[in-house]
Design a protein around this motif. Structure first.
Motif, mmCIF file in Angstrom:
data_model
loop_
_atom_site.group_PDB
_atom_site.id
_atom_site.type_symbol
_atom_site.label_atom_id
_atom_site.label_comp_id
_atom_site.label_asym_id
_atom_site.label_seq_id
_atom_site.Cartn_x
_atom_site.Cartn_y
_atom_site.Cartn_z
ATOM 1 N N LYS A 24 45.308 75.395 24.090
ATOM 2 C CA LYS A 24 45.813 75.380 22.720
ATOM 3 C C LYS A 24 46.330 76.753 22.324
ATOM 4 O O LYS A 24 47.369 76.878 21.659
ATOM 5 C CB LYS A 24 44.714 74.934 21.753
ATOM 6 C CG LYS A 24 44.365 73.456 21.799
ATOM 7 C CD LYS A 24 43.299 73.138 20.782
ATOM 8 C CE LYS A 24 42.923 71.659 20.800
ATOM 9 N NZ LYS A 24 41.834 71.361 19.826
ATOM 10 N N GLU A 27 49.680 77.529 23.814
ATOM 11 C CA GLU A 27 50.769 76.771 23.192
ATOM 12 C C GLU A 27 51.005 77.165 21.737
ATOM 13 O O GLU A 27 51.933 76.668 21.095
ATOM 14 C CB GLU A 27 50.448 75.274 23.259
ATOM 15 C CG GLU A 27 50.372 74.733 24.687
ATOM 16 C CD GLU A 27 49.789 73.337 24.751
ATOM 17 O OE1 GLU A 27 49.303 72.854 23.686
ATOM 18 O OE2 GLU A 27 49.799 72.738 25.835
ATOM 19 N N SER A 28 50.176 78.043 21.200
ATOM 20 C CA SER A 28 50.227 78.363 19.779
ATOM 21 C C SER A 28 51.258 79.428 19.463
ATOM 22 O O SER A 28 51.660 80.219 20.313
ATOM 23 C CB SER A 28 48.849 78.818 19.285
ATOM 24 O OG SER A 28 48.482 80.034 19.916
ATOM 25 N N ARG A 29 51.685 79.434 18.202
ATOM 26 C CA ARG A 29 52.648 80.401 17.690
ATOM 27 C C ARG A 29 52.062 81.026 16.425
ATOM 28 O O ARG A 29 51.793 80.325 15.448
ATOM 29 C CB ARG A 29 53.978 79.715 17.380
ATOM 30 C CG ARG A 29 54.683 79.150 18.608
ATOM 31 C CD ARG A 29 55.943 78.386 18.208
ATOM 32 N NE ARG A 29 56.853 79.193 17.415
ATOM 33 C CZ ARG A 29 57.734 80.061 17.920
ATOM 34 N NH1 ARG A 29 57.811 80.231 19.234
ATOM 35 N NH2 ARG A 29 58.529 80.759 17.143
ATOM 36 N N VAL A 51 47.255 84.119 23.167
ATOM 37 C CA VAL A 51 48.149 83.388 22.268
ATOM 38 C C VAL A 51 49.545 83.371 22.889
ATOM 39 O O VAL A 51 50.063 84.406 23.309
ATOM 40 C CB VAL A 51 48.187 84.061 20.880
ATOM 41 C CG1 VAL A 51 49.304 83.477 20.025
ATOM 42 C CG2 VAL A 51 46.845 83.883 20.184
ATOM 43 N N ASP A 119 52.684 78.363 13.630
ATOM 44 C CA ASP A 119 51.544 77.519 13.297
ATOM 45 C C ASP A 119 50.617 78.190 12.285
ATOM 46 O O ASP A 119 50.062 77.543 11.402
ATOM 47 C CB ASP A 119 50.730 77.195 14.564
ATOM 48 C CG ASP A 119 51.579 76.591 15.659
ATOM 49 O OD1 ASP A 119 52.385 75.700 15.344
ATOM 50 O OD2 ASP A 119 51.442 77.011 16.819
ATOM 51 N N HIS A 208 42.514 77.695 16.147
ATOM 52 C CA HIS A 208 43.109 77.078 17.327
ATOM 53 C C HIS A 208 42.084 76.498 18.290
ATOM 54 O O HIS A 208 42.336 75.497 18.943
ATOM 55 C CB HIS A 208 43.967 78.098 18.087
ATOM 56 C CG HIS A 208 45.279 78.368 17.432
ATOM 57 N ND1 HIS A 208 46.248 77.412 17.285
ATOM 58 C CD2 HIS A 208 45.787 79.488 16.873
ATOM 59 C CE1 HIS A 208 47.299 77.927 16.671
ATOM 60 N NE2 HIS A 208 47.043 79.186 16.408
#
Length: 298
Positions: A24, A27-29, A51, A119, A208
């Motif tokens: 996760k 894949e996070s922003r 991240v 996100d 996250h």
């Protein structure tokens, strides 16, 4: 998505994180607004944690007075653009991290477009115009706002969730837009932004990696005196939606409200507008200040 199990071994050993949580993160922003005292530890720890994409929004350049607390920079960086230097530092520590730069900073004209790409938004700014703009825009877009603030020996941190209270529920208006408490005017002990920034990074990771069943907005405010960390104080305040919140009154959709620093609006005009608002809601200000937080320090 494949993850580097050896690199993130200590994260993976935590049952609350594991491979699913690490994926996760990859894949996070996350957008970090401000690459200074707070933004330095936030961005460094987010990059180290894995991240996937970190946005850096800052228009400033490194000044010698920054080196006392802004750990991203070195003496040879004085005069250079912070956003570009931050990108270099983060990618030198973790080559798998993608860094997106916004060297123009966050303005009324670009806030919604930029924040919509991420996100989670980390408010590591140092002025109320930017803080209000970020909070208002996050409410409108439904983005979590990980807020931090520092001054002298104290700091604050909280997460403003899109379905909960916002910054204006905590600080309805900046009473004096030309003289808000900040490190430039009042000073700050160099370790304070490091402490608060690390806590902000931890909140991002929790959003996250950890499944939170019930989210409650708390404002943690702490004070550290030079006598030593054992004498530190940490206070928690439960923050609720104020029915008179000017961004999202009860039963209405969030909106981006006037904030100080809008292009074409002078500080004098802003101060006059604020005085008018204050006079209209003086009883609400008094009630708020009495039971929650002093309005003298944020």
């Amino acid at each position: 998505m494949e993850i580097d199990k050896e690199r993130y071994k200590r994260n993976l050993l935590l049952p609350e994180v594991g491979e699913e949580g690490q994926k996760k993160l990859a894949e996070s922003r996350v957008l970090v607004v401000g690459a200074g005292g707070l933004g330095s530890p936030v961005s460094l720890y987010l990059a180290a944690a894995g991240v996937g994409t970190i946005g850096i929004a800052d228009f400033d350049r490194v000044d010698v007075s920054n080196l006392q607390r802004q750990i991203l920079y070195r003496e040879q960086d004085i005069g250079k653009a912070k956003a570009e230097l931050a990108a270099e530092q983060l990618q030198s520590r973790n080559h798998s991290v993608q860094v997106e730069l916004y060297p123009e900073g966050i303005t009324a004209e670009n806030a919604e477009e930029i924040l919509a790409k991420f996100d989670v938004i980390v408010d590591a700014s140092d002025n109320f115009p930017t803080r209000y703009l970020l909070s208002d825009t996050c409410m409108k877009l439904g983005k979590p706002d990980v807020y931090g603030a520092i001054c002298e020996f104290a700091g604050q941190i909280t997460v403003f969730a899109s379905d909960g209270p916002c910054l204006r529920c905590l600080c309805p208006e900046a009473e004096d837009p030309s003289g808000n408490p900040n490190s430039a005017a009042y000073g700050v002990l160099g370790v304070i932004p490091g402490m608060i920034g690390c806590m902000q990074a931890a909140e991002v990771l929790k959003l996250h990696e950890v499944s939170v069943k019930e989210f409650q907005t708390l404002v943690a405010t702490g004070e550290v005196k030079p006598t030593g960390l054992p004498n530190s104080n940490v206070l928690y305040y439960e923050l609720e939606n104020n029915a008179w919140c000017c961004v999202r009154p009860s039963g209405t959709e969030p909106k981006i409200k006037f904030y100080f620093g809008v292009k074409g609006t002078s500080l004098e005009d802003a101060a006059k507008k604020l005085e008018k608002l204050k006079n209209e809601r003086i009883h609400q200000y008094e009630a708020y200040a009495e039971g929650v937080l002093s309005r003298e320090k944020y």
